[in-house]
Design a protein around this motif. Structure first.
Motif, PDB file in Angstrom:
ATOM      1  N   LEU A  40       6.796  -0.267  12.622  1.00  0.00           N
ATOM      2  CA  LEU A  40       5.649  -1.167  12.919  1.00  0.00           C
ATOM      3  C   LEU A  40       4.932  -1.635  11.537  1.00  0.00           C
ATOM      4  CD1 LEU A  40       4.004   0.922  15.897  1.00  0.00           C
ATOM      5  CD2 LEU A  40       5.614  -1.392  16.099  1.00  0.00           C
ATOM      6  N   SER A  41       4.695  -2.918  11.520  1.00  0.00           N
ATOM      7  CA  SER A  41       4.067  -3.303  10.352  1.00  0.00           C
ATOM      8  C   SER A  41       3.220  -4.491  10.842  1.00  0.00           C
ATOM      9  CB  SER A  41       5.041  -3.529   9.374  1.00  0.00           C
ATOM     10  OG  SER A  41       4.343  -4.280   8.262  1.00  0.00           O
ATOM     11  N   SER A  42       2.088  -4.739   9.992  1.00  0.00           N
ATOM     12  CA  SER A  42       1.072  -5.985  10.212  1.00  0.00           C
ATOM     13  C   SER A  42       1.793  -7.059   9.033  1.00  0.00           C
ATOM     14  CB  SER A  42      -0.274  -5.471  10.059  1.00  0.00           C
ATOM     15  OG  SER A  42      -0.514  -5.139   8.709  1.00  0.00           O
ATOM     16  N   GLU A  43       2.722  -6.640   8.402  1.00  0.00           N
ATOM     17  CA  GLU A  43       2.870  -7.596   7.429  1.00  0.00           C
ATOM     18  C   GLU A  43       3.292  -8.889   7.591  1.00  0.00           C
ATOM     19  OE1 GLU A  43       5.549  -5.140   4.983  1.00  0.00           O
ATOM     20  OE2 GLU A  43       3.930  -4.673   3.832  1.00  0.00           O
ATOM     21  N   LYS A  44       3.883  -9.345   8.643  1.00  0.00           N
ATOM     22  CA  LYS A  44       4.433 -10.738   9.084  1.00  0.00           C
ATOM     23  C   LYS A  44       2.995 -11.524   9.481  1.00  0.00           C
ATOM     24  CE  LYS A  44       5.317 -10.344  13.998  1.00  0.00           C
ATOM     25  NZ  LYS A  44       5.954 -10.178  14.822  1.00  0.00           N
ATOM     26  N   TYR A  45       1.838 -10.840   9.882  1.00  0.00           N
ATOM     27  CA  TYR A  45       0.742 -11.640   9.995  1.00  0.00           C
ATOM     28  C   TYR A  45      -0.107 -11.838   8.982  1.00  0.00           C
ATOM     29  CZ  TYR A  45       1.703  -9.722  14.756  1.00  0.00           C
ATOM     30  OH  TYR A  45       2.607  -9.508  15.957  1.00  0.00           O
ATOM     31  N   LEU A  46       0.330 -11.151   7.748  1.00  0.00           N
ATOM     32  CA  LEU A  46      -0.484 -11.196   6.636  1.00  0.00           C
ATOM     33  C   LEU A  46       0.174 -12.233   5.541  1.00  0.00           C
ATOM     34  CD1 LEU A  46      -1.359  -7.567   6.131  1.00  0.00           C
ATOM     35  CD2 LEU A  46      -2.750  -9.373   7.371  1.00  0.00           C
ATOM     36  N   GLU A  47       1.444 -12.677   5.951  1.00  0.00           N
ATOM     37  CA  GLU A  47       2.024 -13.552   4.912  1.00  0.00           C
ATOM     38  C   GLU A  47       1.293 -14.648   4.252  1.00  0.00           C
ATOM     39  OE1 GLU A  47       5.632 -14.499   7.151  1.00  0.00           O
ATOM     40  OE2 GLU A  47       6.505 -12.765   6.739  1.00  0.00           O
ATOM     41  N   GLU A  48       0.566 -15.231   5.151  1.00  0.00           N
ATOM     42  CA  GLU A  48      -0.207 -16.676   4.760  1.00  0.00           C
ATOM     43  C   GLU A  48      -1.342 -16.192   4.007  1.00  0.00           C
ATOM     44  OE1 GLU A  48       0.838 -20.127   6.681  1.00  0.00           O
ATOM     45  OE2 GLU A  48       2.645 -18.952   5.863  1.00  0.00           O
ATOM     46  N   LEU A  49      -1.856 -14.982   4.182  1.00  0.00           N
ATOM     47  CA  LEU A  49      -3.345 -14.619   3.877  1.00  0.00           C
ATOM     48  C   LEU A  49      -3.216 -14.299   2.449  1.00  0.00           C
ATOM     49  CD1 LEU A  49      -6.215 -13.950   5.030  1.00  0.00           C
ATOM     50  CD2 LEU A  49      -5.288 -11.640   5.241  1.00  0.00           C
ATOM     51  N   LYS A  50      -4.065 -14.804   1.616  1.00  0.00           N
ATOM     52  CA  LYS A  50      -4.486 -14.386   0.220  1.00  0.00           C
ATOM     53  C   LYS A  50      -5.594 -13.167   0.160  1.00  0.00           C
ATOM     54  CE  LYS A  50      -5.368 -16.266  -4.368  1.00  0.00           C
ATOM     55  NZ  LYS A  50      -6.092 -17.290  -4.904  1.00  0.00           N
ATOM     56  N   SER A  51      -4.997 -12.099  -0.012  1.00  0.00           N
ATOM     57  CA  SER A  51      -5.645 -10.804   0.386  1.00  0.00           C
ATOM     58  C   SER A  51      -6.281  -9.980  -1.131  1.00  0.00           C
ATOM     59  CB  SER A  51      -5.151 -10.062   1.204  1.00  0.00           C
ATOM     60  OG  SER A  51      -3.969  -9.622   1.289  1.00  0.00           O
ATOM     61  N   ILE A  52      -7.126  -9.075  -0.841  1.00  0.00           N
ATOM     62  CA  ILE A  52      -7.379  -8.219  -2.090  1.00  0.00           C
ATOM     63  C   ILE A  52      -7.502  -6.771  -1.315  1.00  0.00           C
ATOM     64  CG2 ILE A  52      -8.444  -9.983  -3.608  1.00  0.00           C
ATOM     65  CD1 ILE A  52     -11.048  -8.433  -2.510  1.00  0.00           C
ATOM     66  N   GLU A  53      -7.128  -6.090  -2.225  1.00  0.00           N
ATOM     67  CA  GLU A  53      -7.254  -4.471  -1.585  1.00  0.00           C
ATOM     68  C   GLU A  53      -8.730  -3.967  -2.052  1.00  0.00           C
ATOM     69  OE1 GLU A  53      -3.832  -1.372  -1.406  1.00  0.00           O
ATOM     70  OE2 GLU A  53      -4.943  -0.799  -2.646  1.00  0.00           O
ATOM     71  N   ILE A  54      -9.370  -3.479  -1.121  1.00  0.00           N
ATOM     72  CA  ILE A  54     -10.436  -2.468  -1.553  1.00  0.00           C
ATOM     73  C   ILE A  54     -10.441  -1.076  -0.953  1.00  0.00           C
ATOM     74  CG2 ILE A  54     -11.835  -4.868  -1.171  1.00  0.00           C
ATOM     75  CD1 ILE A  54     -13.004  -3.417   1.340  1.00  0.00           C
ATOM     76  N   THR A  55     -11.123  -0.149  -1.841  1.00  0.00           N
ATOM     77  CA  THR A  55     -11.241   1.159  -1.326  1.00  0.00           C
ATOM     78  C   THR A  55     -12.892   1.332  -1.420  1.00  0.00           C
ATOM     79  OG1 THR A  55      -9.280   1.687  -2.292  1.00  0.00           O
ATOM     80  CG2 THR A  55     -10.865   3.690  -2.105  1.00  0.00           C
ATOM     81  N   GLU A  56     -13.153   1.842  -0.003  1.00  0.00           N
ATOM     82  CA  GLU A  56     -14.593   2.154  -0.073  1.00  0.00           C
ATOM     83  C   GLU A  56     -14.805   3.491   0.799  1.00  0.00           C
ATOM     84  OE1 GLU A  56     -17.269   0.584  -0.792  1.00  0.00           O
ATOM     85  OE2 GLU A  56     -16.287  -0.989  -1.722  1.00  0.00           O
ATOM     86  N   GLY A  57     -15.181   4.534  -0.170  1.00  0.00           N
ATOM     87  CA  GLY A  57     -15.220   5.731   0.549  1.00  0.00           C
ATOM     88  C   GLY A  57     -13.760   6.185   0.849  1.00  0.00           C
ATOM     89  N   ASP A  58     -13.610   6.815   2.174  1.00  0.00           N
ATOM     90  CA  ASP A  58     -12.350   7.175   2.525  1.00  0.00           C
ATOM     91  C   ASP A  58     -11.116   6.115   2.944  1.00  0.00           C
ATOM     92  OD1 ASP A  58     -13.145   9.860   2.088  1.00  0.00           O
ATOM     93  OD2 ASP A  58     -13.560  10.220   4.270  1.00  0.00           O
ATOM     94  N   PHE A  59     -11.788   4.713   2.968  1.00  0.00           N
ATOM     95  CA  PHE A  59     -11.152   3.819   3.437  1.00  0.00           C
ATOM     96  C   PHE A  59     -10.397   2.955   2.480  1.00  0.00           C
ATOM     97  CE2 PHE A  59     -14.227   5.147   6.569  1.00  0.00           C
ATOM     98  CZ  PHE A  59     -13.437   5.324   7.841  1.00  0.00           C
ATOM     99  N   THR A  60      -8.933   2.584   2.673  1.00  0.00           N
ATOM    100  CA  THR A  60      -8.602   1.791   1.795  1.00  0.00           C
ATOM    101  C   THR A  60      -7.902   0.599   2.497  1.00  0.00           C
ATOM    102  OG1 THR A  60      -8.219   3.104   0.099  1.00  0.00           O
ATOM    103  CG2 THR A  60      -6.690   1.087   0.150  1.00  0.00           C
ATOM    104  N   PHE A  61      -8.105  -0.747   2.583  1.00  0.00           N
ATOM    105  CA  PHE A  61      -7.579  -1.813   3.389  1.00  0.00           C
ATOM    106  C   PHE A  61      -7.708  -3.258   2.552  1.00  0.00           C
ATOM    107  CE2 PHE A  61     -11.776  -3.196   5.302  1.00  0.00           C
ATOM    108  CZ  PHE A  61     -12.582  -2.077   5.080  1.00  0.00           C
ATOM    109  N   LEU A  62      -7.043  -4.167   3.348  1.00  0.00           N
ATOM    110  CA  LEU A  62      -7.012  -5.609   2.692  1.00  0.00           C
ATOM    111  C   LEU A  62      -8.150  -6.445   3.237  1.00  0.00           C
ATOM    112  CD1 LEU A  62      -3.292  -6.202   2.827  1.00  0.00           C
ATOM    113  CD2 LEU A  62      -4.416  -5.297   0.953  1.00  0.00           C
ATOM    114  N   ILE A  63      -8.843  -6.996   2.610  1.00  0.00           N
ATOM    115  CA  ILE A  63      -9.665  -8.201   2.970  1.00  0.00           C
ATOM    116  C   ILE A  63      -9.307  -9.524   2.494  1.00  0.00           C
ATOM    117  CG2 ILE A  63     -11.418  -6.640   3.517  1.00  0.00           C
ATOM    118  CD1 ILE A  63     -12.760  -7.887   1.018  1.00  0.00           C
TER     119      ILE A  63
END
Ligand code: HEC
Ligand code: HEC
Ligand code: HEC
Ligand code: HEC
Length: 209
Positions: A49-72
């Motif tokens: 399972l991966s969300s990658e195909k939904y993110l192909e068009e998205l220009k995103s940056i990775e952030i780390t806030e506390g215990d959480f790391t994710f793309l916005i």
């Protein structure tokens, strides 16, 4: 009477330790819900399972806030009048003088907090227009504007980090990506009107009869 009481306490203690031990057992395996989702979605019935195909068009940056790391989503390329320093090379006074006629940002007015709490310079740095600023004058990149909002809206910020406020893009499959505050809220006018579900207006029908 007291015997009964002791028995109850004993039963409670046993139940409690059972729950405690089983929780602890689980904790050793995964440190967080996200970790568990990540681990268990690898090779799920032969599919990864991966969300990658939904993110192909998205220009995103990775952030780390506390215990959480994710793309916005990246933001600066989406802001119409960025870079601000295309115009803001002179002081505001000079700009205002040279700009007789239509006001530059005529379409922006603050419908957020009242003017005793907030004006343009609460969030924008008049001397460094290409960046936002914190209440203590620290620089905040336009891509990380959630750090601006989080100063005053701590609850929503914490909910957002954990995924309870806002929206994940591509569901919960890793890598996790989420919309950021300004994708949904206009910082100058962030409130949403409450909307009621559509319903058949019996009152109106009565009035027409
Ligand atoms: C096309 C030119 C232009 C661009 C691009 C531009 N500005 Fe301005 N801005 C102006 C001018 C001219 C003024 C002077 C006041 C006026 O005319 O309203 C101004 C005034 C301002 C003010 C002060 C408003 C007030 O009422 O005190 C702020 C804050 C501001 N700009 C923020 C920004 C930010 C942030 C950006 C980038 C995201 C930006 N501007 C991009 C032309 C521009
Ligand atoms: C609560 C904080 C806050 C206040 C107060 C605020 N801004 Fe902004 N402003 C932002 C943020 C955050 C962005 C970036 C929004 C985005 O990513 O789309 C922004 C974007 C802008 C832009 C670029 C908009 C575009 O689409 O090109 C301009 C111009 C601007 N602000 C001017 C102003 C002016 C003028 C005022 C005062 C009347 C003001 N801002 C008050 C937070 C604020
Ligand atoms: C300096 C403090 C401050 C900052 C920074 C700030 N806000 Fe606010 N915000 C407020 C205050 C004060 C209110 C008004 C609260 C109220 O009326 O209950 C408000 C109201 C709101 C509301 C409406 C609340 C409602 O009940 O409908 C939203 C949504 C919101 N802000 C989002 C944001 C976002 C998004 C950002 C970042 C771009 C931001 N705020 C930055 C102080 C701030
Ligand atoms: C996917 C869109 C989305 C994102 C991303 C988002 N919000 Fe919201 N937010 C909403 C909606 C929709 C409401 C209105 C909820 C309601 O009226 O019940 C809301 C409500 C609010 C409120 C009003 C109080 C409340 O909880 O109802 C505040 C304050 C707020 N958001 C701040 C933020 C901040 C700060 C961020 C970023 C850390 C953020 N939001 C990210 C959609 C979003």
């Amino acid at each position: 009477m007291t015997k009964h009481y002791m028995l109850k306490i004993l039963v409670c203690a046993v139940l409690f330790s059972l729950v405690f031990v089983s929780c602890n057992g689980h904790k050793e395996e995964y440190h967080s819900v996200m970790e568990r989702i990540e681990a268990e979605s690898e090779d799920y019935h032969g599919v990864t399972l991966s969300s990658e195909k939904y993110l192909e068009e998205l220009k995103s940056i990775e952030i780390t806030e506390g215990d959480f790391t994710f793309l916005i989503p990246e933001r600066k390329s989406q802001i119409k009048s960025y870079a601000c320093t295309e115009c803001h090379t002179k002081s505001l006074n000079e700009l205002q003088d040279s700009n007789i006629g239509k006001k530059a940002h005529w379409d922006i007015s603050i419908v957020h907090a009242n003017e005793n709490i907030m004006n343009c310079a609460t969030c924008h740095n008049i001397n460094d227009m290409d960046n936002l600023k914190s209440l203590t004058n620290k620089r905040i990149d336009f891509n990380n504007s959630y750090n601006l909002c989080s100063q005053c809206h701590t609850k929503q910020f914490n909910d957002w980090k954990g995924g309870a406020h806002g929206k994940n893009i591509g569901g919960w499959a890793p890598p996790r990506a989420a919309l950021t505050c300004v994708n949904c809220h206009n910082p100058h006018e962030p409130h949403f009107e409450s909307r009621w579900p559509a319903r058949f207006n019996t009152q109106k029908v009565k009035e027409r009869e």
